[in-house]
Scaffold this motif. Structure first.
Motif, PDB file in Angstrom:
ATOM      1  N   THR A   1       0.827  -1.196   0.000  1.00 24.91           N
ATOM      2  CA  THR A   1       0.000   0.000   0.000  1.00 24.91           C
ATOM      3  C   THR A   1       0.863   1.249   0.000  1.00 24.91           C
ATOM      4  N   LEU A   2       0.367   2.294  -0.635  1.00 29.18           N
ATOM      5  CA  LEU A   2       1.085   3.563  -0.685  1.00 29.18           C
ATOM      6  C   LEU A   2       1.107   4.302   0.648  1.00 29.18           C
ATOM      7  N   ARG A   3       0.356   3.813   1.642  1.00 24.23           N
ATOM      8  CA  ARG A   3       0.323   4.498   2.936  1.00 24.23           C
ATOM      9  C   ARG A   3       1.683   4.501   3.629  1.00 24.23           C
ATOM     10  N   GLU A   4       2.548   3.556   3.272  1.00 27.61           N
ATOM     11  CA  GLU A   4       3.817   3.385   3.985  1.00 27.61           C
ATOM     12  C   GLU A   4       4.999   3.689   3.069  1.00 27.61           C
TER      13      GLU A   4
ATOM     14  N   LEU B   1       1.531  -1.868  -6.431  1.00 26.60           N
ATOM     15  CA  LEU B   1       1.414  -0.783  -5.468  1.00 26.60           C
ATOM     16  C   LEU B   1       0.015  -0.204  -5.602  1.00 26.60           C
ATOM     17  N   VAL B   2      -0.733  -0.149  -4.485  1.00 28.10           N
ATOM     18  CA  VAL B   2      -2.125   0.306  -4.521  1.00 28.10           C
ATOM     19  C   VAL B   2      -2.299   1.486  -3.579  1.00 28.10           C
ATOM     20  N   GLY B   3      -2.972   2.523  -4.055  1.00 27.75           N
ATOM     21  CA  GLY B   3      -3.237   3.685  -3.222  1.00 27.75           C
ATOM     22  C   GLY B   3      -4.494   4.397  -3.661  1.00 27.75           C
ATOM     23  N   SER B   4      -4.824   5.455  -2.943  1.00 27.46           N
ATOM     24  CA  SER B   4      -6.000   6.266  -3.243  1.00 27.46           C
ATOM     25  C   SER B   4      -5.567   7.558  -3.920  1.00 27.46           C
ATOM     26  N   ALA B   5      -6.221   7.893  -5.012  1.00 28.94           N
ATOM     27  CA  ALA B   5      -5.939   9.151  -5.693  1.00 28.94           C
ATOM     28  C   ALA B   5      -6.449  10.350  -4.908  1.00 28.94           C
ATOM     29  N   ASN B   6      -7.308  10.117  -3.916  1.00 23.78           N
ATOM     30  CA  ASN B   6      -7.943  11.212  -3.177  1.00 23.78           C
ATOM     31  C   ASN B   6      -7.353  11.447  -1.793  1.00 23.78           C
ATOM     32  N   ASP B   7      -6.369  10.656  -1.403  1.00 24.49           N
ATOM     33  CA  ASP B   7      -5.770  10.788  -0.082  1.00 24.49           C
ATOM     34  C   ASP B   7      -4.413  11.485  -0.219  1.00 24.49           C
TER      35      ASP B   7
ATOM     36  N   VAL C   1       1.190   0.200 -10.774  1.00 26.84           N
ATOM     37  CA  VAL C   1       0.703   1.178  -9.800  1.00 26.84           C
ATOM     38  C   VAL C   1      -0.771   1.441 -10.083  1.00 26.84           C
ATOM     39  N   VAL C   2      -1.604   1.213  -9.088  1.00 23.82           N
ATOM     40  CA  VAL C   2      -3.046   1.421  -9.231  1.00 23.82           C
ATOM     41  C   VAL C   2      -3.494   2.453  -8.206  1.00 23.82           C
ATOM     42  N   LEU C   3      -4.163   3.500  -8.695  1.00 23.91           N
ATOM     43  CA  LEU C   3      -4.711   4.537  -7.834  1.00 23.91           C
ATOM     44  C   LEU C   3      -6.219   4.544  -7.979  1.00 23.91           C
ATOM     45  N   THR C   4      -6.930   4.341  -6.876  1.00 23.53           N
ATOM     46  CA  THR C   4      -8.381   4.265  -6.916  1.00 23.53           C
ATOM     47  C   THR C   4      -9.000   5.646  -6.720  1.00 23.53           C
ATOM     48  N   ASP C   5     -10.198   5.824  -7.302  1.00 22.29           N
ATOM     49  CA  ASP C   5     -10.907   7.103  -7.235  1.00 22.29           C
ATOM     50  C   ASP C   5     -12.392   6.868  -6.991  1.00 22.29           C
ATOM     51  N   GLY C   6     -12.716   5.987  -6.036  1.00 24.95           N
ATOM     52  CA  GLY C   6     -14.100   5.753  -5.638  1.00 24.95           C
ATOM     53  C   GLY C   6     -14.992   5.391  -6.815  1.00 24.95           C
ATOM     54  N   PRO C   7     -16.166   6.031  -6.923  1.00 24.90           N
ATOM     55  CA  PRO C   7     -17.105   5.695  -8.007  1.00 24.90           C
ATOM     56  C   PRO C   7     -16.605   6.061  -9.391  1.00 24.90           C
ATOM     57  N   ASN C   8     -15.501   6.813  -9.476  1.00 24.15           N
ATOM     58  CA  ASN C   8     -14.930   7.168 -10.774  1.00 24.15           C
ATOM     59  C   ASN C   8     -13.959   6.106 -11.298  1.00 24.15           C
ATOM     60  N   GLY C   9     -13.752   5.031 -10.530  1.00 27.35           N
ATOM     61  CA  GLY C   9     -12.821   3.989 -10.950  1.00 27.35           C
ATOM     62  C   GLY C   9     -11.417   4.300 -10.495  1.00 27.35           C
TER      63      GLY C   9
ATOM     64  N   GLY D   1      -7.793  -3.712  -3.166  1.00 24.65           N
ATOM     65  CA  GLY D   1      -6.379  -4.024  -3.308  1.00 24.65           C
ATOM     66  C   GLY D   1      -6.075  -5.495  -3.102  1.00 24.65           C
ATOM     67  N   ALA D   2      -6.726  -6.111  -2.112  1.00 24.00           N
ATOM     68  CA  ALA D   2      -6.501  -7.528  -1.848  1.00 24.00           C
ATOM     69  C   ALA D   2      -6.928  -8.390  -3.026  1.00 24.00           C
ATOM     70  N   ALA D   3      -8.098  -8.092  -3.593  1.00 25.60           N
ATOM     71  CA  ALA D   3      -8.599  -8.888  -4.719  1.00 25.60           C
ATOM     72  C   ALA D   3      -7.718  -8.715  -5.952  1.00 25.60           C
ATOM     73  N   LEU D   4      -7.240  -7.503  -6.191  1.00 30.11           N
ATOM     74  CA  LEU D   4      -6.362  -7.282  -7.334  1.00 30.11           C
ATOM     75  C   LEU D   4      -5.052  -8.046  -7.168  1.00 30.11           C
ATOM     76  N   ALA D   5      -4.471  -7.996  -5.979  1.00 25.94           N
ATOM     77  CA  ALA D   5      -3.232  -8.724  -5.728  1.00 25.94           C
ATOM     78  C   ALA D   5      -3.431 -10.221  -5.911  1.00 25.94           C
ATOM     79  N   PHE D   6      -4.537 -10.748  -5.397  1.00 25.55           N
ATOM     80  CA  PHE D   6      -4.830 -12.173  -5.553  1.00 25.55           C
ATOM     81  C   PHE D   6      -4.920 -12.552  -7.025  1.00 25.55           C
ATOM     82  N   ALA D   7      -5.654 -11.755  -7.801  1.00 29.13           N
ATOM     83  CA  ALA D   7      -5.848 -12.079  -9.212  1.00 29.13           C
ATOM     84  C   ALA D   7      -4.521 -12.070  -9.969  1.00 29.13           C
ATOM     85  N   LEU D   8      -3.706 -11.056  -9.747  1.00 26.37           N
ATOM     86  CA  LEU D   8      -2.428 -10.980 -10.457  1.00 26.37           C
ATOM     87  C   LEU D   8      -1.473 -12.089 -10.012  1.00 26.37           C
ATOM     88  N   ALA D   9      -1.503 -12.411  -8.715  1.00 24.68           N
ATOM     89  CA  ALA D   9      -0.619 -13.461  -8.212  1.00 24.68           C
ATOM     90  C   ALA D   9      -0.984 -14.835  -8.758  1.00 24.68           C
ATOM     91  N   ARG D  10      -2.261 -15.052  -9.055  1.00 20.64           N
ATOM     92  CA  ARG D  10      -2.647 -16.365  -9.603  1.00 20.64           C
ATOM     93  C   ARG D  10      -2.490 -16.423 -11.115  1.00 20.64           C
TER      94      ARG D  10
END
Length: 266
Positions: A151-154, A168-174, A188-196, A224-233
């Motif tokens: 996570t980008l928090r750290e 690497l997963v983080g929020s575009a709004n934080d 690198v994936v940045l989430t933006d709530g209902p905007n994707g 983030g957990a589901a994305l990591a799982f999918a890519l890892a498999r």
């Protein structure tokens, strides 16, 4: 479909949830319509989502030697996680207070220091390790996994450890998760709530929740957990984002972070 052996390194807090009509104004008294307690925080939410998708997940975390810590361990075990607990010198488990308003938006107040798991940790042989928080040695141990998500928090810890990261997963709004591109990471994936959001700079779409929005707590971590799982498999990024978007949307329809998390998907 091959099994994916998963683990999470991260913090957990004992969280008091209160549903209120709105965030109170200064000096105002409002009444909660629903109150409950759960162990939550990024480490717990990511680990539970991975346990549902992979069939099992181990969580490396830390608690104080107090009733909140003991209660958290019992509850996390009930939720299907295998817990490895460290007890640092701080005696008190971190707590948090979360208000949930009528829109499902959460506002969080944390009480106490974040208790971080520290390394080295026995993480050889895992297909996926998701690093939520911990010290530099814990992150370097996590790099022994075939696939490392973080996570980008750290970001300070990520830079200090200086290891390549697969996701690497983080929020575009934080503002605390602003990313300057300086880390060695493949995706690198940045989430933006209902905007994707964006994945390596390319936009992706959100998924409509499968019901009314009840609670936003845990949606980003489940994504983030589901994305990591999918890519890892072995899924490609497009299919991984589709699974992750469904996981994030599912959480929005349940009370708290766990009641509506997505279960195993092929």
């Amino acid at each position: 479909m091959r099994e994916v052996r998963t683990a999470v390194v991260g913090h957990v807090e004992w969280v008091e949830f209160a549903r209120v009509p709105r965030w109170p104004e200064a000096g105002e008294i409002i009444h909660a319509t629903d109150v409950w307690s759960e162990p939550a925080g990024g480490g717990a939410v990511v680990a539970r989502q991975l346990a549902l998708l992979a069939g099992r997940c181990e969580l490396f975390t830390a608690f104080g030697k107090d009733e909140a810590g003991r209660s958290a361990v019992r509850r996390l075990a009930e939720l299907g996680m295998d817990i490895h607990v460290q007890h640092p010198w701080i005696s008190m488990t971190r707590r948090a207070w979360t208000h949930l308003d009528d829109r499902g938006e959460r506002t969080i107040t944390v009480l106490g220091d974040k208790l971080l798991p520290y390394g080295p940790l026995p993480l050889e042989g895992y297909d996926l390790v998701y690093f939520v928080s911990g010290d530099v040695e814990a992150l370097r141990s996590a790099r022994h996994a075939r696939f490392l998500a973080a996570t980008l928090r750290e970001q300070d810890t990520l830079r200090a450890a200086d290891v390549p990261i697969d996701l690497l997963v983080g929020s575009a709004n934080d503002p605390a998760e602003h990313y300057d591109g300086s880390l060695d990471t493949r995706t690198v994936v940045l989430t933006d709530g209902p905007n994707g959001g964006t994945a390596n700079g390319e936009p992706f779409e959100a998924v409509a929740p499968p019901g009314p929005v009840v609670d936003t707590y845990g949606a980003g971590d489940s994504f983030g957990a589901a994305l990591a799982f999918a890519l890892a498999r072995g899924d490609d990024l497009t299919h991984g984002l589709e699974l992750a978007a469904r996981a994030g949307a599912a959480v929005l329809t349940g009370r708290g972070p766990y009641t509506s998390q997505l279960t195993f998907q092929r």
